[in-house]
Design a protein around this motif. Structure first.
Motif, PDB file in Angstrom:
ATOM      1  N   ALA A  76       0.830  -1.206   0.000  1.00 19.87           N
ATOM      2  CA  ALA A  76       0.000   0.000   0.000  1.00 19.87           C
ATOM      3  C   ALA A  76       0.866   1.258   0.000  1.00 19.87           C
ATOM      4  CB  ALA A  76      -0.922  -0.018   1.217  1.00 19.87           C
ATOM      5  N   LEU A  77       1.961   1.223   0.706  1.00 21.08           N
ATOM      6  CA  LEU A  77       2.874   2.360   0.742  1.00 21.08           C
ATOM      7  C   LEU A  77       3.480   2.621  -0.633  1.00 21.08           C
ATOM      8  CD1 LEU A  77       4.288   4.415   2.642  1.00 21.08           C
ATOM      9  CD2 LEU A  77       6.085   2.712   2.912  1.00 21.08           C
ATOM     10  N   ARG A  78       3.847   1.561  -1.321  1.00 24.86           N
ATOM     11  CA  ARG A  78       4.407   1.722  -2.668  1.00 24.86           C
ATOM     12  C   ARG A  78       3.373   2.269  -3.636  1.00 24.86           C
ATOM     13  NH1 ARG A  78       7.325  -3.290  -4.915  1.00 24.86           N
ATOM     14  NH2 ARG A  78       7.676  -1.805  -6.567  1.00 24.86           N
ATOM     15  N   GLN A  79       2.111   1.805  -3.524  1.00 27.01           N
ATOM     16  CA  GLN A  79       1.057   2.321  -4.403  1.00 27.01           C
ATOM     17  C   GLN A  79       0.810   3.800  -4.145  1.00 27.01           C
ATOM     18  OE1 GLN A  79      -2.426  -0.063  -3.858  1.00 27.01           O
ATOM     19  NE2 GLN A  79      -1.864  -1.479  -5.492  1.00 27.01           N
ATOM     20  N   ARG A  80       0.799   4.190  -2.886  1.00 29.89           N
ATOM     21  CA  ARG A  80       0.590   5.598  -2.547  1.00 29.89           C
ATOM     22  C   ARG A  80       1.733   6.450  -3.096  1.00 29.89           C
ATOM     23  NH1 ARG A  80      -0.687   6.706   3.484  1.00 29.89           N
ATOM     24  NH2 ARG A  80      -2.590   5.683   2.817  1.00 29.89           N
ATOM     25  N   LYS A  81       2.935   5.920  -3.017  1.00 31.67           N
ATOM     26  CA  LYS A  81       4.098   6.643  -3.536  1.00 31.67           C
ATOM     27  C   LYS A  81       3.999   6.823  -5.050  1.00 31.67           C
ATOM     28  CE  LYS A  81       8.757   6.494  -1.870  1.00 31.67           C
ATOM     29  NZ  LYS A  81       9.880   5.648  -1.514  1.00 31.67           N
ATOM     30  N   ARG A  82       3.539   5.779  -5.763  1.00 33.88           N
ATOM     31  CA  ARG A  82       3.382   5.862  -7.213  1.00 33.88           C
ATOM     32  C   ARG A  82       2.332   6.872  -7.593  1.00 33.88           C
ATOM     33  NH1 ARG A  82       3.065  -0.381  -8.328  1.00 33.88           N
ATOM     34  NH2 ARG A  82       5.199  -0.920  -7.873  1.00 33.88           N
ATOM     35  N   ARG A  83       1.219   6.907  -6.846  1.00 34.99           N
ATOM     36  CA  ARG A  83       0.150   7.862  -7.136  1.00 34.99           C
ATOM     37  C   ARG A  83       0.633   9.293  -6.948  1.00 34.99           C
ATOM     38  NH1 ARG A  83      -4.195   5.416  -3.572  1.00 34.99           N
ATOM     39  NH2 ARG A  83      -4.069   3.309  -4.330  1.00 34.99           N
ATOM     40  N   ARG A  84       1.447   9.519  -5.928  1.00 35.61           N
ATOM     41  CA  ARG A  84       1.951  10.874  -5.693  1.00 35.61           C
ATOM     42  C   ARG A  84       2.894  11.308  -6.813  1.00 35.61           C
ATOM     43  NH1 ARG A  84       3.216  11.147   0.730  1.00 35.61           N
ATOM     44  NH2 ARG A  84       1.045  11.272   1.382  1.00 35.61           N
ATOM     45  N   LYS A  85       3.689  10.365  -7.331  1.00 35.09           N
ATOM     46  CA  LYS A  85       4.604  10.698  -8.420  1.00 35.09           C
ATOM     47  C   LYS A  85       3.829  10.984  -9.716  1.00 35.09           C
ATOM     48  CE  LYS A  85       8.850   8.418  -7.016  1.00 35.09           C
ATOM     49  NZ  LYS A  85       9.828   7.391  -7.349  1.00 35.09           N
ATOM     50  N   ALA A  86       2.730  10.249  -9.919  1.00 35.60           N
ATOM     51  CA  ALA A  86       1.956  10.401 -11.145  1.00 35.60           C
ATOM     52  C   ALA A  86       1.189  11.718 -11.173  1.00 35.60           C
ATOM     53  CB  ALA A  86       0.992   9.239 -11.322  1.00 35.60           C
TER      54      ALA A  86
END
Length: 87
Positions: A76-86
């Motif tokens: 979940a942390l990695r997904q949140r990080k990807r969303r913030r980068k996108a």
């Protein structure tokens, strides 16, 4: 030195090494995997101490359930990080 004592010393060293590596590794994914490995080594230690009930609890809760929850939180942390980068 008997074979049992040698195994116990090796197990103790492996426990100390995996605990140290778990706490000192900079990568979170590696720390989670090492934490699960530490739990499995603790299971073996409890078996060697003739405490199968505690060993079963350690394997199920310590390594199994907690490890699965940590891996899920990491995902979940990695997904949140990807969303913030996108965005």
């Amino acid at each position: 030195m008997t074979l049992g004592l040698a195994f116990d010393l090796l197990l103790a060293c492996a426990l100390l090494w995996s605990a140290w590596r778990t706490l000192s590794t900079p990568r979170l994914d590696r720390a989670i995997i090492l934490f699960i490995a530490f739990g499995l080594l603790m299971t073996i230690a409890w078996i060697r101490l003739s405490a199968p009930d505690i060993a079963l609890a350690e394997a199920a809760i310590g390594a199994g359930l907690t490890g699965a929850l940590l891996l899920d939180a990491y995902g979940a942390l990695r997904q949140r990080k990807r969303r913030r980068k996108a965005s």
